[in-house]
Design a protein around this motif. Structure first.
Motif: not given
Length: 516
Positions: A95, A98-99, A102, A119, A123, A126, A345-346, A348
């Motif tokens: 998680i 993934a952030w 982005h 990435t 995501c 995550a 997250t979705t 991204w």
């Protein structure tokens, strides 16, 4: 001799309900006194029964949800249970990655520190622990809510990722892609997921049972959501559009021509029409849930109906016996926080997947019908595959469990909720956000939904399933995928869904832009 015609009395009966005095019946006796009194007594008896059923249903729900007279699970024990519920929670480390992928950019560059593909991978991974938490949390809440409300909660939680994806596309005004994704999500849950489940679940048994009460209602809801006569869905706007006089054909480019009905006035007509249909569909969904959870009859609220399969009744008894591992209030807070994290997250994930469409030269129809829905469901699918592998290990290396006699077909319920609730909700939300989202879908997509609805109704008509019927559902999904790969879409619908005016969209496309 008593003169009943000359007398006039008022009969008043009262009942105490939740601390308040409620008038149950009032009957004025004059003239045709006997008829009036009998009618009033019948009405009063019915009203008393309704109050008693409502009071009993609320009491059952509150007692079960608050675990009246039973031990509550401590907060720390709940957090430990969530943390150690599965090894899949280890994926939570993806998680923050993934952030980072982005938000963090390379120095003096607009590119992220990770490539788009990396990435996207972060995501995707995550979402795995979040999907697991939704499943596990839904099962725990079912212990507090019972079979019916528990299923509704699990269905809603399982639709969260797809619904979030749809809202993101709406906010970005990718309306044609949004429509394709809606259709893709529905056929994924109508055909591929239940079909695969029927294949694996029915491999060692002649047939599995479906709940006949739910199955019969589902036939109606699927039909109303996609094929209903007159007022309730996608077929009518499409039929209305196809029946309009095309008049003169206007050539936009050498390869694309549209009729003169593609204009802002006609779009306004379809927007008004779609918003009216959306409100009706929402009313249908709400009324269907009321019917399922409180069917007609004495003391039926939040209880299983008389024709429920024995396996479902046994499941309800098991829920009553089993002790929950999580506190209901802590669990609700954790699920709300997880939904917020999942929503970001979705987003991204959607942004990072664009490279697939651009580099792979994939048609928007196929991208929306298959790739986006599968990616949004893939984390849940990953969890399902883990369960399946564990089942195979038990089957080959330990004593196998007896095959389940009850097939819940929860994925079909997911598609019904998405069609009857989320789809019209998106139209209403687009109305509020001033986005021209309508229920005028591409004709090919409407035909796909129509065919999917028919095959599902046929397969579940006898409230039984087997692996051969599941294979037919998966095969039809693959047939749609093959055809959609070559389908370029309907330009007229794309122009009507543009966020700018239709005239500006036509001019932009004629100047070398895109109508997608």
């Amino acid at each position: 001799m008593t003169d009943f015609g000359a007398s006039s009395t008022t009969v008043v009966r009262q009942r105490i309900f939740n601390g308040h005095s409620v008038d149950i019946e009032k009957a004025g006796e004059s003239g045709h006194n006997g008829n009036h009194t009998t009618s009033a007594l019948n009405t009063g008896t019915t009203t008393i029964r309704q109050f008693e059923e409502l009071e009993a249903g609320l009491t059952r729900f509150i007692s079960r949800f608050t675990r009246k007279g039973k031990r509550n699970v401590p907060v720390m024990a709940t957090l430990r249970a969530i943390a150690f519920s599965s090894w899949l929670n280890l994926f939570v480390i993806f998680i923050p990655l993934a952030w980072v992928g982005h938000f963090v950019k390379k120095k003096d560059s607009t590119e992220g520190v990770f490539s788009d593909s990396l990435t996207f991978t972060f995501c995707f991974l995550a979402l795995v622990p979040l999907e697991w938490l939704f499943d596990w949390g839904g099962e725990q809440l079912a212990l507090y809510l019972g079979t019916q409300l528990g299923d509704l909660v699990m269905i809603s939680l399982n639709n969260v990722v797809e619904a979030t994806l749809a809202i993101i596309l709406l906010c970005k005004c990718e309306l044609k892609l949004l429509q394709s994704t809606i259709v893709g999500v529905v056929i994924l849950h109508l055909l591929l997921i239940p079909g695969a489940a029927f294949i694996t679940g029915g491999a060692n048994i002649v047939h599995q049972q479906l709940h006949p009460h739910f199955t019969q209602l589902n036939h109606t809801l699927l039909t109303m959501g996609q094929v209903c006569p007159k007022v309730l869905s996608l077929l009518l706007p499409a039929a209305f559009f196809s029946a309009l006089d095309r008049g003169v054909i206007k050539e936009v480019t050498e390869d694309v021509a549209v009729s003169i009905i593609v204009n802002d006035d006609k779009r306004r007509v379809f927007l008004v029409m779609s918003r009216g249909l959306a409100v009706i569909l929402l009313a249908v969904y709400i009324s269907s849930r009321i019917f399922l959870h409180n069917p007609p009859g004495d003391n039926n609220a939040l209880t299983l109906d008389a024709d429920a399969p024995a396996a479902l009744r046994e499941e309800e008894k098991e829920l009553l016996r089993e002790e929950p591992k999580a506190n209901q209030y802590v669990l609700i807070v954790v699920l709300l926080i997880s939904i917020a994290i999942m929503a970001a997250t979705t987003e991204w994930l959607v942004e990072s997947i664009e490279f697939v469409r651009e580099s792979g030269n994939i048609q928007e129809e196929w991208f929306g019908l298959f790739l986006l829905p599968i990616c949004s469901w893939a984390a849940n699918g990953f969890v399902t595959i883990v369960y399946f592998i564990r089942y195979l290990c038990k089957y080959f290396f330990e004593e196998p469990e007896p095959p389940a006699e009850l097939a819940k077909a929860r994925a079909i319920d997911l598609s019904i909720q998405f069609t009857l609730f989320w789809m019209p909700f998106l139209v209403v939300l687009g109305w509020w956000l001033n986005k021209p989202m309508s229920l005028l879908f591409d004709f090919f997509e409407v035909a796909v939904l129509l065919g999917s609805c028919f095959i599902v109704n046929y397969v579940t008509a006898d409230a039984k399933t087997n692996w051969a019927e599941g294979f037919a559902m998966v095969a039809f999904y693959c047939m749609i995928a093959v055809c959609a790969w070559f389908y370029t879409g309907q330009p007229e619908i794309s122009f009507l869904l543009s966020c700018e005016s239709v005239a500006e969209a036509l001019a932009t496309f004629a100047a070398g832009g895109s109508h997608e």
